[in-house]
Structure formats: C-alpha cells, structure tokens
Design a protein around this motif. Structure first.
Motif, PDB file in Angstrom:
ATOM      1  N   ILE A 174      26.256  39.646  56.938  1.00 34.51           N
ATOM      2  CA  ILE A 174      25.487  40.332  55.890  1.00 34.51           C
ATOM      3  C   ILE A 174      26.427  40.659  54.738  1.00 34.51           C
ATOM      4  O   ILE A 174      26.085  40.537  53.572  1.00 34.51           O
ATOM      5  CB  ILE A 174      24.854  41.634  56.428  1.00 34.51           C
ATOM      6  CG1 ILE A 174      23.863  41.320  57.546  1.00 34.51           C
ATOM      7  CG2 ILE A 174      24.159  42.398  55.308  1.00 34.51           C
ATOM      8  CD1 ILE A 174      23.269  42.560  58.181  1.00 34.51           C
ATOM      9  N   HIS A 175      27.638  41.064  55.111  1.00 33.53           N
ATOM     10  CA  HIS A 175      28.650  41.361  54.103  1.00 33.53           C
ATOM     11  C   HIS A 175      28.921  40.147  53.225  1.00 33.53           C
ATOM     12  O   HIS A 175      29.219  40.251  52.044  1.00 33.53           O
ATOM     13  CB  HIS A 175      29.942  41.793  54.815  1.00 33.53           C
ATOM     14  CG  HIS A 175      30.789  42.694  53.987  1.00 33.53           C
ATOM     15  ND1 HIS A 175      31.768  43.486  54.516  1.00 33.53           N
ATOM     16  CD2 HIS A 175      30.816  42.921  52.660  1.00 33.53           C
ATOM     17  CE1 HIS A 175      32.346  44.165  53.552  1.00 33.53           C
ATOM     18  NE2 HIS A 175      31.785  43.838  52.415  1.00 33.53           N
ATOM     19  N   LEU A 176      28.818  38.974  53.828  1.00 33.71           N
ATOM     20  CA  LEU A 176      29.095  37.735  53.103  1.00 33.71           C
ATOM     21  C   LEU A 176      27.861  37.200  52.382  1.00 33.71           C
ATOM     22  O   LEU A 176      27.877  36.101  51.852  1.00 33.71           O
ATOM     23  CB  LEU A 176      29.621  36.671  54.076  1.00 33.71           C
ATOM     24  CG  LEU A 176      30.966  36.976  54.726  1.00 33.71           C
ATOM     25  CD1 LEU A 176      31.274  35.981  55.827  1.00 33.71           C
ATOM     26  CD2 LEU A 176      32.075  36.958  53.680  1.00 33.71           C
ATOM     27  N   GLY A 177      26.788  37.969  52.417  1.00 32.38           N
ATOM     28  CA  GLY A 177      25.623  37.572  51.633  1.00 32.38           C
ATOM     29  C   GLY A 177      24.509  36.902  52.420  1.00 32.38           C
ATOM     30  O   GLY A 177      23.525  36.460  51.835  1.00 32.38           O
ATOM     31  N   VAL A 178      24.664  36.809  53.732  1.00 30.48           N
ATOM     32  CA  VAL A 178      23.603  36.209  54.543  1.00 30.48           C
ATOM     33  C   VAL A 178      22.412  37.178  54.602  1.00 30.48           C
ATOM     34  O   VAL A 178      22.595  38.365  54.829  1.00 30.48           O
ATOM     35  CB  VAL A 178      24.107  35.903  55.965  1.00 30.48           C
ATOM     36  CG1 VAL A 178      22.957  35.540  56.885  1.00 30.48           C
ATOM     37  CG2 VAL A 178      25.126  34.784  55.915  1.00 30.48           C
ATOM     38  N   LYS A 179      21.206  36.665  54.354  1.00 32.11           N
ATOM     39  CA  LYS A 179      20.051  37.551  54.269  1.00 32.11           C
ATOM     40  C   LYS A 179      19.294  37.644  55.584  1.00 32.11           C
ATOM     41  O   LYS A 179      18.782  38.686  55.946  1.00 32.11           O
ATOM     42  CB  LYS A 179      19.096  37.072  53.180  1.00 32.11           C
ATOM     43  CG  LYS A 179      19.737  36.828  51.835  1.00 32.11           C
ATOM     44  CD  LYS A 179      20.232  38.123  51.225  1.00 32.11           C
ATOM     45  CE  LYS A 179      20.683  37.966  49.782  1.00 32.11           C
ATOM     46  NZ  LYS A 179      21.431  36.748  49.485  1.00 32.11           N
ATOM     47  N   ASP A 180      19.163  36.520  56.294  1.00 27.50           N
ATOM     48  CA  ASP A 180      18.399  36.545  57.533  1.00 27.50           C
ATOM     49  C   ASP A 180      19.290  36.166  58.699  1.00 27.50           C
ATOM     50  O   ASP A 180      20.077  35.233  58.601  1.00 27.50           O
ATOM     51  CB  ASP A 180      17.233  35.541  57.475  1.00 27.50           C
ATOM     52  CG  ASP A 180      15.981  36.189  56.907  1.00 27.50           C
ATOM     53  OD1 ASP A 180      15.863  37.433  56.988  1.00 27.50           O
ATOM     54  OD2 ASP A 180      15.135  35.469  56.373  1.00 27.50           O
ATOM     55  N   PHE A 181      19.180  36.898  59.784  1.00 27.19           N
ATOM     56  CA  PHE A 181      19.789  36.410  61.013  1.00 27.19           C
ATOM     57  C   PHE A 181      18.788  36.534  62.141  1.00 27.19           C
ATOM     58  O   PHE A 181      17.973  37.442  62.169  1.00 27.19           O
ATOM     59  CB  PHE A 181      21.113  37.116  61.333  1.00 27.19           C
ATOM     60  CG  PHE A 181      21.027  38.594  61.557  1.00 27.19           C
ATOM     61  CD1 PHE A 181      21.253  39.474  60.520  1.00 27.19           C
ATOM     62  CD2 PHE A 181      20.761  39.106  62.822  1.00 27.19           C
ATOM     63  CE1 PHE A 181      21.186  40.844  60.732  1.00 27.19           C
ATOM     64  CE2 PHE A 181      20.701  40.470  63.043  1.00 27.19           C
ATOM     65  CZ  PHE A 181      20.921  41.340  61.983  1.00 27.19           C
TER      66      PHE A 181
END
Ligand SMILES: Nc1ncnc2c1ncn2[C@@H]1O[C@H](COP(=O)(O)OP(=O)(O)OP(=O)(O)O)[C@@H](O)[C@H]1O
Ligand SMILES: [Mg+2]
Length: 430
Positions: free
Chosen positions: A88-95
C-alpha cells in the motif's frame, strides 16, 4: 485489457490461466517469477497482478522495480499481510487475501479498468493538500496532539511511533509548522530508502575529491536543515555504524563533511519515526541504546486507525468530500451498510489505506450513495463481525416479540441482565 500475472505456484498459475480464459476481454500472460515478467512486460500491459511470497525477487521488490509504471493488484496469503501493507505504501490499491474465488479477482480487475478509464477522462479538479487539514478528533489523537503542540514549542527530540500509514510524517510536519522553526527548512530523510553505503554522505555531505566519484561537493541533510527540523524517518533501518556518527553530531551540535577537516556548527531539532520495535532491536544489538535515549526525549505513540473507531467515519467523510471535489462529482454519501463495513474493517494500512479505498469508491460508485461493493473490503478479509451482530439483533427482536416486549422476561430467556439487554436494544435501535 492486457494483464500480466506473476505467480510462482504452478497450480495457482494454471488455474488462474484456465479460469481467466473464460473472459474474452482479458488477455492474460502469466509468469513464474518476477525476473521473467520484468523482461517481457512493456507498455502494452495495463495491469500487473502479482503474488508476494516468491523465490528470487519477491513481489515487493518487483513492485519497487516497476516504479509506478503499472497499476498493481496483490494476491497474498495471510502470513504476508504485513507485506501487503508495505505494498500500500508503494501505491498498490487493491490486494486480495488468498484464498479468493475467481469472481473476486475478476471484480478487482474490472474495478481497476474502470478506475483507469475514469481517471483518464476526468482531469483532477484540485489536488488534495495533505499539509493543512489535519484530520482526527478521537480522544486518543487529541491527547497526543496536545502533547505534540506543547513539545513543538521546545527543541526536545520527538520520537513518533506507530504502524505504517497512521500519519507519522503528517505529525512530524505538524510539529514543525507549530514550532518556532516553522519558517526554516523541514528536511525529511527516509533511512529505508537510501542504500546503506550512501547514508553517511547523504546525511553529512562531502567535499569535492572526498572519494573517486566526488567531482562536486555536496551539502548533507544535516546542514540543509540548519535552523529548522530534520525528520529522520524509519530510524530502525539505520545502519549501526552510522548511528554513532549521528549521535555524535547531535551531541556536539556540529557535523563534518566527508573528506573535510572542518566542523560546521548546526542548530537543528530532530524528529524521528519508526514502526519497528526499537526495544527489540536494542536487545539484538542492532540499535544503539544511547542514540535511542537521545532521540526519544518525547515519545508519541500514534494509535492504529482501528483503535480510533470514533473517528473512522469522520475521516472517511472528509476524504469523501475531498475526492468528490477532486473528480468533480456532486457530494456523495456512504450508505448505512458501507459505514458498517468501514467500521468493521481492521485497516492494517491505516489512514493511507482508508484514503485509497475511499478514493476508488468515489470513482467507482455510479450513484450518490456509496455501497459496500464500491468499498470492496471483503476481498481484503473484512471480518464479518456484522453478521454476528445482525444475528444477535434478530434474536433479541424475536424474543422480545414473543414476550410482548417484556424486557425482564426476554432478558431471562436470553441469559443477560436487563441493563445489558436495554443497552443492546438501544445500540441496535430495536
Ligand atoms: N491525521 C491525519 N489527517 C489527514 N491525513 C492524514 C492523517 N494521518 C495520515 N494522513 C494521511 O495518510 C497518509 C499516510 O500518512 P503518513 O505518511 O504520515 O504515515 P506514516 O505513519 O509516516 O506511514 P509509514 O510508516 O508507512 O511511513 C498520508 O497520505 C497522509 O496525508
Ligand atoms: Mg512515513
């Protein structure tokens, strides 16, 4: 939509291939490791879906290497939730938490396609400034804010503790802005983002000719921050050897550039932050105790978002409002159910995660009311505590009905005190 899927587990990879082949609109290419993927993915791809735990380059390294060129969806087992938070810190929106069903994945992909489309067509109206508008009204946050405001006026070192995304950097900024140094520089330096061998020259600078590549002198961050505040982020990642040098700089109030014999006086206020367990690092001999005490004059522990229940909805509403403005929509609202989801979710990525979830929900919801589907929190392992609650509500309602609303009798049947039952009746609005 051309999609790269990176997954080392052959069974998982093959089943994804087969399942996805049912969808004509997706052109899927799978890779068994990140290195292969990096060689093949070019700008024709619109989305990358990756596992985290993989031999060789893991998913996080992979995302770092992609450097924001692609939108990414993470698939992760529970054990790697911590790393999902990093993503999330790296910009990933969905996991997506494994195991998930194919519909969940397809839903996630379609969401991504939709978001990309809307973002392309809707120019942002206004960027959200994160500096002003400190959000947070919970009692716990207010009491920390009070200490922070008091400490801001002094030169005391402040150590900010708390999970990723709780707002340590926001706090550091806030303290600087409210200090007597507000007009002087605020320099932030992230220990985790700089290779170990470069940290010293980054912090202290160097003279021309100090080493082979030093064709120009460079001013270090300590010097740049002179008169102002130096924010040392992720101090848990600081190499041991550098710790002694930082301690000395702080004690002597002077620094020396590499390759120079001259010391330079510096006047800075230090704020540091970490989400690591420093006590453990000290025990393991990875962090200097003397430096710890020097940095930790005033510790501020920022609680995780899930422990700030009373303000989750307030913050969410604020973010909602900002994003409706940003994308030029009329003001939307959360449905009652959506609110329940927001409250029941654990927010491992804290405010950073909340911001990204709400932004996407704003983009994706067609109506004025944001539904739980637009929040898409189930895929992240939203605990269905709501279900238990609604079961309890149904049960209480039923018993009350059969006893003609007699609370005393109902409480006997339910095996709870009348006080307890009355409270529940109030909470559930029965
Ligand atoms: N109280 C707050 N009010 C408004 N925005 C906030 C608040 N706290 C955090 N945010 C927002 O949440 C995001 C994460 O905050 P920040 O970078 O300060 O977290 P952090 O604790 O430093 O996280 P990490 O440990 O991952 O570096 C940022 O976009 C920030 O603007
Ligand atoms: Mg930070």
């Amino acid at each position: 939509m051309k999609i790269a899927i990176v997954e080392d587990d052959i069974n998982m990879r093959k089943s994804l291939e087969i399942a996805m082949s049912d969808f004509e609109e997706f052109e899927i290419k799978t890779f068994k490791n990140a290195k292969d993927a990096l060689k093949s993915i070019d700008d024709s791809f619109e989305l990358v879906i990756t596992d985290i735990n993989m031999p060789g380059m893991d998913g996080i390294e992979f995302i770092k290497t992609l450097n924001g060129r692609f939108e990414v969806i993470i698939m992760t087992g529970n054990a790697t939730l911590q790393r999902a938070i990093e993503s999330i810190h790296l910009g990933v929106k969905d996991f997506l938490l494994k195991p998930f069903d194919v519909e969940t994945l397809v839903h996630a992909i379609k969401r991504e396609g939709e978001v990309q489309k809307v973002k392309k067509n809707l120019p942002k109206k206004e960027t959200i400034s994160t500096h002003n508008g400190f959000l947070g009204t919970s009692e716990s946050l207010q009491s920390i804010l009070k200490i922070a405001n008091k400490a801001a006026k002094t030169d005391a070192s402040i150590l900010l503790l708390g999970q990723s995304g709780v707002g340590k950097e926001v706090f550091a900024n806030h303290i600087h802005e409210n200090s007597t140094r507000a007009k002087k520089p605020f320099i932030a330096i992230n220990m985790a983002a700089i290779p170990d061998n470069l940290i010293e020259s980054e912090l202290f600078g160097f003279e021309k000719g100090a080493f082979t590549d030093a064709s120009e002198a460079k001013i270090g961050q300590f010097e740049l921050a002179n008169g102002g505040t130096l924010f040392l982020d992720e101090i848990g990642e600081m190499p041991y050897a550098v710790q002694a040098k930082i301690l000395r700089a702080l004690q002597e109030k002077e620094v020396r550039r590499l390759g120079s014999s001259k010391s330079i006086k510096i006047d800075i206020r230090i704020i540091s932050a970490t989400n690591a367990n420093l006590a453990e690092k000290i025990q393991n001999g990875e962090f200097r105790e003397d430096l710890y005490y020097r940095l930790n004059t005033i510790p501020l522990n920022i609680p995780p978002l899930k422990d700030r229940q009373d303000e989750i909805l307030q913050i969410a509403d604020k973010i909602l409002e900002q994003n409706c403005k940003k994308y030029g929509f009329d003001l939307k609202t959360f449905s009652k159910e959506a609110q329940e989801h927001l409250l029941a979710y654990t927010w491992p990525g804290n405010i950073r995660e909340l911001i990204s979830v709400v932004e996407r929900a704003v983009i994706l919801s067609d109506s004025h009311e944001i539904t739980p589907e637009a929040l898409f929190l189930e895929s992240r392992g939203l605990k269905k505590s709501k279900d238990i609650k609604s079961m309890e509500k149904d049960l209480i309602q039923e018993v009350l009905k059969s006893e003609d609303g007699d609370v005393e009798k109902a409480s006997e049947i339910l095996g709870m005190s009348t006080i307890h039952l009355t409270k529940k009746i109030q909470i559930y609005g029965i």
